[in-house]
Design an enzyme around this catalytic site. Structure first.
Site, mmCIF file in Angstrom:
data_model
loop_
_atom_site.group_PDB
_atom_site.id
_atom_site.type_symbol
_atom_site.label_atom_id
_atom_site.label_comp_id
_atom_site.label_asym_id
_atom_site.label_seq_id
_atom_site.Cartn_x
_atom_site.Cartn_y
_atom_site.Cartn_z
ATOM 1 N N ASP A 9 0.856 -1.187 0.000
ATOM 2 C CA ASP A 9 0.000 0.000 0.000
ATOM 3 C C ASP A 9 0.891 1.236 0.000
ATOM 4 O O ASP A 9 2.028 1.204 0.495
ATOM 5 C CB ASP A 9 -0.914 0.013 1.228
ATOM 6 C CG ASP A 9 -1.892 1.187 1.184
ATOM 7 O OD1 ASP A 9 -2.665 1.277 0.201
ATOM 8 O OD2 ASP A 9 -1.879 2.017 2.111
ATOM 9 N N GLU A 11 0.861 5.739 0.445
ATOM 10 C CA GLU A 11 0.191 7.008 0.702
ATOM 11 C C GLU A 11 0.851 8.045 -0.198
ATOM 12 O O GLU A 11 2.049 7.939 -0.501
ATOM 13 C CB GLU A 11 0.297 7.413 2.173
ATOM 14 C CG GLU A 11 -0.371 6.454 3.151
ATOM 15 C CD GLU A 11 -1.859 6.290 2.950
ATOM 16 O OE1 GLU A 11 -2.491 7.216 2.399
ATOM 17 O OE2 GLU A 11 -2.398 5.243 3.341
ATOM 18 N N HIS A 59 -4.082 10.895 5.471
ATOM 19 C CA HIS A 59 -2.905 10.200 6.020
ATOM 20 C C HIS A 59 -2.227 10.928 7.177
ATOM 21 O O HIS A 59 -1.506 10.308 7.965
ATOM 22 C CB HIS A 59 -1.883 9.906 4.916
ATOM 23 C CG HIS A 59 -1.451 11.104 4.119
ATOM 24 N ND1 HIS A 59 -0.754 12.156 4.664
ATOM 25 C CD2 HIS A 59 -1.602 11.398 2.804
ATOM 26 C CE1 HIS A 59 -0.486 13.048 3.730
ATOM 27 N NE2 HIS A 59 -1.003 12.619 2.583
ATOM 28 N N HIS A 154 -5.247 6.724 7.653
ATOM 29 C CA HIS A 154 -4.678 5.733 6.745
ATOM 30 C C HIS A 154 -3.168 5.722 6.931
ATOM 31 O O HIS A 154 -2.517 6.763 6.954
ATOM 32 C CB HIS A 154 -5.009 6.082 5.288
ATOM 33 C CG HIS A 154 -6.425 5.812 4.924
ATOM 34 N ND1 HIS A 154 -6.786 4.785 4.090
ATOM 35 C CD2 HIS A 154 -7.573 6.427 5.281
ATOM 36 C CE1 HIS A 154 -8.105 4.791 3.948
ATOM 37 N NE2 HIS A 154 -8.600 5.778 4.665
ATOM 38 N N ASP A 159 -2.407 -0.490 6.701
ATOM 39 C CA ASP A 159 -3.354 -0.904 5.666
ATOM 40 C C ASP A 159 -2.886 -2.174 4.968
ATOM 41 O O ASP A 159 -3.708 -3.022 4.595
ATOM 42 C CB ASP A 159 -3.547 0.219 4.637
ATOM 43 C CG ASP A 159 -4.436 1.337 5.170
ATOM 44 O OD1 ASP A 159 -4.849 1.252 6.341
ATOM 45 O OD2 ASP A 159 -4.710 2.294 4.420
#
Length: 247
Positions: A9, A11, A59, A154, A159
């Site tokens: 994942d 950001e 985030h 997040h 995640d």
């Protein structure tokens, strides 16, 4: 043969790498033969630009926090070595792949996709399994009973850890009884080890007692009344009585 998968994942500073948005965090979780190894990869990255307001709200990684972190070029070799040759699992893969490919292109290094052994998009899988339902990571966590109560913002590593659990839950049983072709006999467990075939135990038949049979008859009588005739569970007996076998 060992199956290595990386759940990944990212950001980012915004939604579009084509307008200059950059990766600011990468989180990866390693699975070997569907088992978490703890060999994770997690880096914060200085994007050399501010995050958009909407992305920052998601985030929470401020420009000040990221200012002393390495640039993508500095973590590139580590990331490439870690993911090389693995099957990569991403939720909504086009988003993350678009950003990673853009970062690779800035360095003149081809594409991220070109170094890995394929990509599984769990969002595509979830839409096929649950058409018309919400299939965000949070929704899938709820569906599979995976706790994400500690997730207020997040974060790429968190995640990835949640997605690894979701992926294993979504695909549980896919290879529980997969044939171990290399061994030539037996079945394979989730780790690829051959299972010894054992004889089946004798089948136990438990018949209904008189009280249970009486209750069953009451239910069938009620169904007959509602259907104004013999219910489907009595139909074979009716058919057999009306059409006895011919010798």
């Amino acid at each position: 043969m060992t199956m290595r998968q990386i759940v990944l994942d990212t950001e980012t500073t915004g939604l579009n790498p084509r307008t200059g948005d950059r990766v600011i965090e990468i989180g990866c979780v390693e699975l070997l033969n569907r088992r978490l190894t703890g060999n994770n990869f997690h880096r914060y990255i200085n994007p050399e630009r501010d995050s958009e307001e909407g992305a920052l709200a998601v985030h929470g990684l401020t420009t000040a926090f990221l200012s002393d972190k390495p640039k993508f070029a500095e973590i590139f070799d580590e990331l490439r070595e870690y993911t090389r040759g693995a099957q990569v699992i991403i939720h909504n893969a086009p988003f993350d792949l678009g950003f990673l490919d853009a970062e690779y292109k800035l360095l003149g290094k081809g594409t991220f996709s070109g170094d890995v052994a394929g990509v599984i998009d769990t969002l595509v899988q979830a839409k096929e399994m649950y058409p018309g339902k919400r299939n965000s990571l949070d929704a899938l966590c709820d569906r599979y009973g995976i706790s994400n109560a500690h997730r207020t913002l997040h974060g790429a590593l968190l995640d990835s850890e949640l997605l690894a659990e979701v992926y294993l839950a979504m695909t549980r049983g896919q290879n529980s009884f997969s044939i171990d072709l290399g061994a030539g006999h037996g079945d394979a467990d989730g780790g690829g080890a051959a299972l010894e075939l054992l004889p089946l135990a004798g089948i136990v038949v438990r018949t209904a007692n008189a009280e249970e049979l009486a209750e069953h008859e009451l239910v069938l009588n009620g169904l007959d009344k509602d259907a104004k005739g013999a219910c489907i569970w009595r139909q074979p007996a009716v058919d057999a009585a009306e059409n006895p076998p011919q010798n």
